[in-house]
Design an enzyme around this catalytic site. Structure first.
Site, short mmCIF file in Angstrom:
data_model
loop_
_atom_site.label_atom_id
_atom_site.label_comp_id
_atom_site.label_asym_id
_atom_site.label_seq_id
_atom_site.Cartn_x
_atom_site.Cartn_y
_atom_site.Cartn_z
N SER A 77 -11.18 -15.77 27.88
CA SER A 77 -11.74 -17.08 27.54
C SER A 77 -12.07 -17.19 26.06
O SER A 77 -12.06 -18.29 25.50
CB SER A 77 -12.99 -17.37 28.36
OG SER A 77 -13.98 -16.38 28.13
N ASP A 239 -23.36 -23.68 28.54
CA ASP A 239 -23.56 -22.62 29.52
C ASP A 239 -24.31 -21.42 28.94
O ASP A 239 -24.68 -20.50 29.66
CB ASP A 239 -22.24 -22.19 30.16
CG ASP A 239 -21.30 -21.41 29.23
OD1 ASP A 239 -21.71 -21.05 28.11
OD2 ASP A 239 -20.15 -21.18 29.63
N HIS A 242 -20.56 -18.92 26.65
CA HIS A 242 -19.38 -19.04 25.80
C HIS A 242 -19.73 -19.75 24.50
O HIS A 242 -20.61 -20.60 24.48
CB HIS A 242 -18.28 -19.84 26.53
CG HIS A 242 -17.76 -19.15 27.75
ND1 HIS A 242 -18.27 -19.39 29.01
CD2 HIS A 242 -16.79 -18.22 27.90
CE1 HIS A 242 -17.62 -18.64 29.88
NE2 HIS A 242 -16.73 -17.92 29.24
#
Length: 271
Positions: A77, A239, A242
Site C-alpha cells: 500500500s 485512518d 497510512h
C-alpha cells in the site's frame, strides 16, 4: 498495508511471547493491545486511486499513448498510495512527473503494487512486469512482513531475489527499505516498540541483502520517521495508519533523486 498488519498484530504478540520469554502477564498485555489497535485503526473501505499513463515534462498527464520511458512501481500500500486524497497525490504520480521534468521527455507510470502485499507477493508482480520490462523500477515492501509468519532473513532474501530478476532484465531499481512502524500511534505501547524493532531490523536486513546488487537502496525509516512522529496529524490519512497525500509527497521527495541517479540521468548515461 493495514489489511495484513491488523490481523498480524496478534501474531507479533505471539512471536514476542514465544521468542522473548515474556511472562503471562506481559504476553496478555500485548495480546490485549493488538486487539485494541485493530479496533482503533479499523479496516479501510477504499482502494487507492489508479492513475497509470504517460506524464509529460510540463506536468500534464496522464495521457493514454505516446513513446515514453517506462517507470514501474512494485510493493504494498505504501507503493500503491492508499490514503492519498486524489490521484495527483499518489507517490507514483509525483515521481513520474518528477522524472519527466528531469528527463525532459515523457514517462509512463505502470503500477504493479497491490494493497496488502508481502514480499512473498513480489514474484507475481515482477512476473507481470517482465513481459515488457520497465526502464526504471521502485520497490516499497516489508511492512506487512513484520506481522506475518515470515522470518526477517527470509523476507530480505526474497526481496533480493526479485530485485535481481529486475536487474538482470536491464531495469534500474530503487528500493525503499521497510518503514518504521513505531511511528503509528494507534498501535499502543509497548506493542508499538515491538513493531518498531521488528521493522527496523527488517530494514537493515533488506539493505544488507541488496548490498552490491546494483540496486539503489533508500533508508526510508531513517529519512522519514522523525517527520511522521513530529507531524503526525499533518502527514497521516484519517485512518492514522497510512500516509496522506502530504506524507506520500514527502516520501516522493526523498525518492526522486535516487530514481534519477539509478536511471543515470545525472551521470551522462542518457542523452
Amino acid at each position: 498495508m493495514v489489511e495484513r498488519v491488523l490481523p498480524g498484530l496478534r501474531m507479533l504478540a505471539v512471536a514476542v511471547g514465544s521468542l522473548g520469554g515474556l511472562s503471562a502477564g506481559a504476553y496478555g498485555l500485548l495480546n490485549t493491545q493488538s486487539k485494541r489497535a485493530r479496533t482503533v485503526i479499523g479496516v479501510p473501505k477504499d482502494r487507492p486511486f489508479l492513475a497509470d499513463g504517460v506524464y509529460l515534462p510540463d506536468g500534464t498527464g496522464p495521457v493514454a499513448r505516446g513513446a515514453a520511458l517506462s517507470f514501474a512501481v512494485f510493493g504494498d500500500s505504501s507503493a500503491a498510495g492508499l490514503g492519498a486524497e486524489s490521484a495527483d497525490r499518489l507517490p507514483g504520480v509525483r515521481l513520474a512527473r518528477g522524472l519527466a521534468e528531469e528527463l525532459g521527455e515523457p514517462v509512463r507510470l505502470v503500477t504493479h503494487a497491490v494493497v496488502g502485499s508481502r514480499t512473498t507477493h513480489l514474484a507475481a508482480q515482477v512476473d507481470a512486469a517482465l513481459t515488457d520490462p520497465p526502464a526504471v523500477a521502485l520497490v516499497l515492501v516489508g511492512g506487512n512482513d513484520v506481522t506475518a509468519r515470515l522470518g526477517i532473513a527470509e523476507s530480505a532474501a526474497l526481496l533480493a531475489r526479485q530485485v535481481d530478476r529486475l536487474l538482470a532484465a536491464g531495469v534500474a531499481v530503487v528500493v525503499g527499505t521497510c518503514p518504521d512502524l513505531g511511528a503509528i500511534r494507534p498501535i499502543p505501547q509497548p506493542l508499538r516498540e515491538v513493531a518498531r524493532r521488528y521493522s527496523l531490523a527488517l530494514a537493515r536486513a533488506q539493505a544488507r541483502a541488496l548490498a552490491g546488487s546494483g540496486a539503489v537502496v533508500v533508508p526510508m525509516a531513517a529519512l522519514l520517521t522523525r517527520h511522521f512522529v513530529d507531524r503526525h496529524a499533518e502527514l497521516f490519512s484519517p485512518d492514522r495508519f497510512h500516509p496522506n497525500g502530504a506524507g506520500y509527497g514527502l516520501a516522493a521527495d526523498m525518492l526522486l533523486a535516487p530514481l534519477c541517479a539509478a536511471a543515470g540521468l545525472w551521470e551522462g548515461r542518457r542523452s
